[in-house]
Design a protein around this motif. Sequence first.
Motif, PDB file in Angstrom:
ATOM      1  N   CYS A  52      38.945  11.686 134.396  1.00  0.00           N
ATOM      2  CA  CYS A  52      38.298  11.033 133.643  1.00  0.00           C
ATOM      3  C   CYS A  52      36.918  11.401 133.443  1.00  0.00           C
ATOM      4  CB  CYS A  52      38.393   9.638 134.148  1.00  0.00           C
ATOM      5  SG  CYS A  52      37.004   8.434 133.209  1.00  0.00           S
ATOM      6  N   PHE A  54      34.182  10.060 132.684  1.00  0.00           N
ATOM      7  CA  PHE A  54      33.131   9.014 132.776  1.00  0.00           C
ATOM      8  C   PHE A  54      32.998   8.691 134.079  1.00  0.00           C
ATOM      9  CE2 PHE A  54      34.015   7.988 127.965  1.00  0.00           C
ATOM     10  CZ  PHE A  54      33.244   9.082 127.604  1.00  0.00           C
ATOM     11  N   CYS A  55      33.914   8.986 135.029  1.00  0.00           N
ATOM     12  CA  CYS A  55      33.873   8.658 136.458  1.00  0.00           C
ATOM     13  C   CYS A  55      32.703   9.427 137.072  1.00  0.00           C
ATOM     14  CB  CYS A  55      35.276   8.825 136.986  1.00  0.00           C
ATOM     15  SG  CYS A  55      36.223   7.356 136.844  1.00  0.00           S
ATOM     16  N   HIS A 112      36.164   2.765 136.653  1.00  0.00           N
ATOM     17  CA  HIS A 112      37.131   3.144 135.930  1.00  0.00           C
ATOM     18  C   HIS A 112      37.800   2.174 134.894  1.00  0.00           C
ATOM     19  CE1 HIS A 112      39.603   6.519 134.031  1.00  0.00           C
ATOM     20  NE2 HIS A 112      40.728   5.797 134.368  1.00  0.00           N
ATOM     21  N   HIS A 163      38.182   4.599 130.417  1.00  0.00           N
ATOM     22  CA  HIS A 163      37.071   4.030 131.217  1.00  0.00           C
ATOM     23  C   HIS A 163      35.968   3.097 130.293  1.00  0.00           C
ATOM     24  CE1 HIS A 163      34.377   5.151 134.555  1.00  0.00           C
ATOM     25  NE2 HIS A 163      33.643   4.115 133.965  1.00  0.00           N
TER      26      HIS A 163
END
Length: 356
Positions: A52, A54-55, A112, A163
């Motif tokens: 991901c 955005f993690c 997440h 996310h």
Amino acid sequence: MGSYLYLQCGDSMSTNTKVHEVRWNPLLRQWIIVAGHRGHRPWRPEEKGFSCPFCPGAPETRNLGEWDVIVLPNKFPALTMNAPQPTHGVAGLFRARRAIGVCEVVVETPSHEGDLCDLTLDHAKKVIDVFTEEYLKLGSLKPVKYVAEFRNKGKEIGVSLTHPHSQIYALPFIPPRIRCELKSFRNYMRRRGRCLLCDIINLEYREKVRLIYENKHFIILLPYFAMWPYEVHVYPKRHVQALPDLSDEERFHLADALRVVTAMYNALFDRDLPYMMVIHQKPTDGKDYSYYHMHVEFYQPYRDRDKLKYAAGIEWGYWTFTYDGVPEQKARELREACYRALKKLNQYLGQVVAIG
Ligand code: ZN
Ligand code: ZN
Ligand code: FE
């Protein structure tokens, strides 16, 4: 750069994925953003074994240190400040302009999974603060006429990354729906000398049946004129035009209201409900919009537990909406869902509106 030469040579535009401009629809008198490159954006990378973006630890967020809420540039922006000058459509019916603007992503939490209601109240307030700061920052850019801040959740809505995040589009024009609202507010103010939404709020308080929840500064309701099943509006009680007009305490109460709506939506059918959340604020072109009253609108895709509602011929093709059910009855269902939601929320600032 090769793409302009391509167009100047009079070749087919339809095969050129680099076309990036806004085109004027003279039938509906509105701008359409044409972004050829967005056709290739990835769909749910983590489902294909990619990590991901955005993690924490992802290349996009790696050098940002500890964070609660971060703003990232949209990797597939529909609008950019260095958008090319279209080489066609300078005059005539087929008009094009630069797709100038900014597209950002607000990553609301390092975790997440989840929704606004899963953030603590303090954390949700930080998200509102970021919306407020970005509205001011992007709105101050010369070509930006409107800052659209919104949140999409769920596959059914077409969200490509799970996310928790919201989006911001800083637009070079005022979007048609807002133009329509502004005209209504302006005309009402001219004729009655009062604010349209302040009067609607007073009427809703008098009839009460569509009210759902209120805290000190905000009211959640299903509007009398709802056009979509379980459509929910969040109104500030005070006559304000945009997020920066709200006090710190009011922004705290807005965070509470948004947490309550999302928790209520999840309680409605006892499962994660997809939705769109749109913040309607005044334009940022510097003109006087003191007659406008900002608000937040929520739309979700189901008309019943397992039945999707489609915008089909009559809705999409004619902008004529049929409400499957009775708004007052749906408001009662939502009020009951709200009671259930509050039992699960660890912290909230208001109460479900008691109907006689
Ligand atoms: Zn993630
Ligand atoms: Zn008002
Ligand atoms: Fe609105």
